[in-house]
Design a protein around this motif. Structure first.
Motif, short mmCIF file in Angstrom:
data_model
loop_
_atom_site.label_atom_id
_atom_site.label_comp_id
_atom_site.label_asym_id
_atom_site.label_seq_id
_atom_site.Cartn_x
_atom_site.Cartn_y
_atom_site.Cartn_z
N VAL A 82 1.38 -1.04 0.25
CA VAL A 82 0.18 0.19 -0.41
C VAL A 82 1.02 0.73 0.45
N VAL A 83 -0.05 2.44 -0.75
CA VAL A 83 1.00 3.25 -0.95
C VAL A 83 0.14 4.72 -0.25
N ILE A 84 1.04 4.90 0.82
CA ILE A 84 -0.28 6.61 1.50
C ILE A 84 0.94 7.55 1.10
N ASN A 85 -0.37 8.40 1.21
CA ASN A 85 0.05 9.80 0.39
C ASN A 85 -0.56 10.89 1.06
N THR A 86 -0.44 11.23 2.41
CA THR A 86 -1.19 11.98 2.91
C THR A 86 -0.68 13.67 3.25
N ASN A 87 0.97 13.77 3.05
CA ASN A 87 1.13 15.02 2.57
C ASN A 87 0.86 16.12 1.62
N HIS A 88 -0.70 16.76 1.98
CA HIS A 88 -0.62 17.51 0.91
C HIS A 88 -1.38 18.91 1.24
N PRO A 89 -1.34 19.40 1.14
CA PRO A 89 -2.05 21.46 2.11
C PRO A 89 -4.09 21.47 1.93
N ASN A 90 -3.67 20.38 1.10
CA ASN A 90 -5.68 20.57 0.68
C ASN A 90 -6.77 19.60 1.93
N PHE A 91 -5.47 19.03 2.14
CA PHE A 91 -5.85 17.75 3.02
C PHE A 91 -6.28 18.74 4.99
N VAL A 92 -7.70 18.58 5.00
CA VAL A 92 -7.72 19.28 6.86
C VAL A 92 -6.92 18.13 7.77
N GLN A 93 -6.62 16.50 7.28
CA GLN A 93 -6.40 15.76 8.39
C GLN A 93 -5.09 15.36 7.58
N GLN A 94 -4.49 14.77 8.11
CA GLN A 94 -2.82 14.35 6.86
C GLN A 94 -3.21 12.49 7.68
N SER A 95 -4.23 12.27 7.14
CA SER A 95 -4.11 10.61 7.81
C SER A 95 -5.73 10.52 6.45
N ASN A 96 -5.28 8.36 6.60
CA ASN A 96 -6.41 8.17 5.70
C ASN A 96 -6.56 6.84 6.16
N ASN A 97 -7.84 6.31 5.49
CA ASN A 97 -7.84 4.62 5.98
C ASN A 97 -8.34 4.34 4.02
N SER A 98 -7.35 2.92 4.16
CA SER A 98 -7.43 2.05 3.18
C SER A 98 -9.29 1.72 2.72
N PRO A 99 -8.93 1.14 1.54
CA PRO A 99 -10.77 0.66 0.93
C PRO A 99 -10.25 -0.64 2.33
N HIS A 100 -12.02 -0.87 2.37
CA HIS A 100 -12.75 -1.71 3.14
C HIS A 100 -13.29 -2.71 1.40
N PHE A 101 -12.90 -4.29 1.64
CA PHE A 101 -13.30 -5.23 0.30
C PHE A 101 -14.12 -5.96 0.93
N GLY A 102 -15.59 -5.84 1.06
CA GLY A 102 -16.40 -6.91 1.14
C GLY A 102 -16.86 -8.31 0.51
N ASN A 103 -15.86 -8.26 -0.33
CA ASN A 103 -15.44 -9.95 -1.39
C ASN A 103 -14.36 -9.84 -0.94
N ILE A 104 -14.33 -12.01 -0.92
CA ILE A 104 -12.79 -11.92 -0.53
C ILE A 104 -12.53 -12.12 -1.67
N PRO A 105 -11.19 -12.08 -2.20
CA PRO A 105 -10.29 -12.48 -3.68
C PRO A 105 -10.13 -13.88 -4.09
N ILE A 106 -11.51 -14.06 -3.82
CA ILE A 106 -11.25 -15.92 -4.06
C ILE A 106 -12.45 -15.84 -5.32
N LEU A 107 -12.89 -17.00 -6.10
CA LEU A 107 -13.78 -17.02 -6.83
C LEU A 107 -13.61 -18.43 -7.81
N TYR A 108 -15.11 -19.06 -6.99
CA TYR A 108 -15.26 -20.44 -7.92
C TYR A 108 -16.13 -20.02 -8.49
#
Length: 300
Positions: free
Chosen positions: A135-161
């Motif tokens: 994962v690449v985190i790039n929160t250093n930007h003056p337009n961001f109110v908070q210089q932190s982040n949460n990654s996306p959450h995946f509802g489906n596991i990465p396996i499909l038969y």
């Protein structure tokens, strides 16, 4: 179904959650998917934190401890899977977690995981390759109110038969806790930083396994559609990068490996849309579309 062989990893994803925005404390969660015919994964796992041009901590490691193990084989009878002594491909999910304070204002901070080796059952990639996620985190930007982040959450596991010759759809069902915009891109699975794994002869990003050029990805919704070639067993792994944008600025990139396990001799059939019923209602619900599906009763 395909018979699985040695080694173990077939799919994986890595996500993170900011626990304390003021200090930049993050919890990382690694989900690994193991071919049950292969060897056991390591425990605990180690993440590497590197390449930061901002004020976040880099050049360190994070230990992830095992939280749970569960079978996710998509079979009618789990006793037939290789996880339980059967012959059909079986997959176990391993979940690891760890917490680290890396600070705020990260510039291209890379948090990565690597382990040998991918399952030898995989048919669309060169064999004997490691698994690598980042994962690449790039929160250093003056337009961001908070210089932190949460990654996306995946509802489906990465396996499909799924079954050869049938129209198949898969969606990550990703949601972003911060409301950031998500863009989906197919990518080469990797064995290390900037080290792409080559596809086997005849396959590419546009046709990552045998689909007779029916493979498509919607960059906005993440919807994947394909019709795998008839009469061919395939055990395929596809790489994805999910990019997050906040106020038009790229804030994070999450990589994910998805496995499609394709059976050439299915007796089961995907549900088909039989009819559509539209109902007009008053405000606040103005329109509802009900899709009635017919599910044939078949046994895998």
């Amino acid at each position: 179904f395909l018979k699985s062989d040695a080694s173990h990893l077939v799919g994986a994803d890595l996500k993170y959650q900011c626990l304390n925005p003021s200090t930049g404390q993050y919890q990382f969660t690694l989900r690994l998917y193991r071919d049950c015919s292969g060897i056991l994964p390591a425990s605990p796992m180690v993440l590497t934190v590197s390449m930061n041009g901002g004020t976040c901590t880099s050049g360190t490691t994070l230990i992830l401890n095992l939280q749970s193990v569960s079978e996710v084989s998509q079979l009618c009878d789990l006793s037939s899977s290789t996880c339980n002594g059967g012959s059909n491909p079986g997959v176990l999910e391993y979940i690891y977690q760890g917490t680290i304070t890396i600070g705020t204002g990260c510039s291209n901070l890379i948090v990565s995981y690597s382990e040998c080796c991918r399952s030898n059952s995989i048919t669309n990639l060169q064999t004997n390759q490691s698994t690598y996620l980042e994962v690449v985190i790039n929160t250093n930007h003056p337009n961001f109110v908070q210089q932190s982040n949460n990654s996306p959450h995946f509802g489906n596991i990465p396996i499909l038969y799924t079954c050869a010759g049938q129209l198949t759809s898969y969606n990550h069902f990703a949601t972003d806790p911060d409301g950031d915009s998500l863009v989906y891109e197919i990518a080469n699975p990797q064995s290390g930083y900037n080290n792409n794994i080559a596809y086997t002869l005849g396959y590419s990003l546009n046709e990552p396994f045998c689909t007779n050029n029916t493979f498509t990805v919607d960059s906005t919704t993440g919807q994947i559609s394909f019709r795998a070639c008839s009469g061919i067993n395939q055990y395929t792994v596809i790489g994805f990068k999910i990019k997050e944008y906040r106020n038009g600025q790229l804030i994070s990139i999450t990589s994910r490996d998805i496995a499609f396990i394709i059976n050439a001799t299915c007796s089961n059939y995907n549900p088909q849309q039989d009819s559509v019923l539209s109902i007009n209602l008053s405000y606040p619900v103005q329109y509802i579309q009900l899709i009635i599906l017919i599910y044939p009763i078949q046994v895998l």
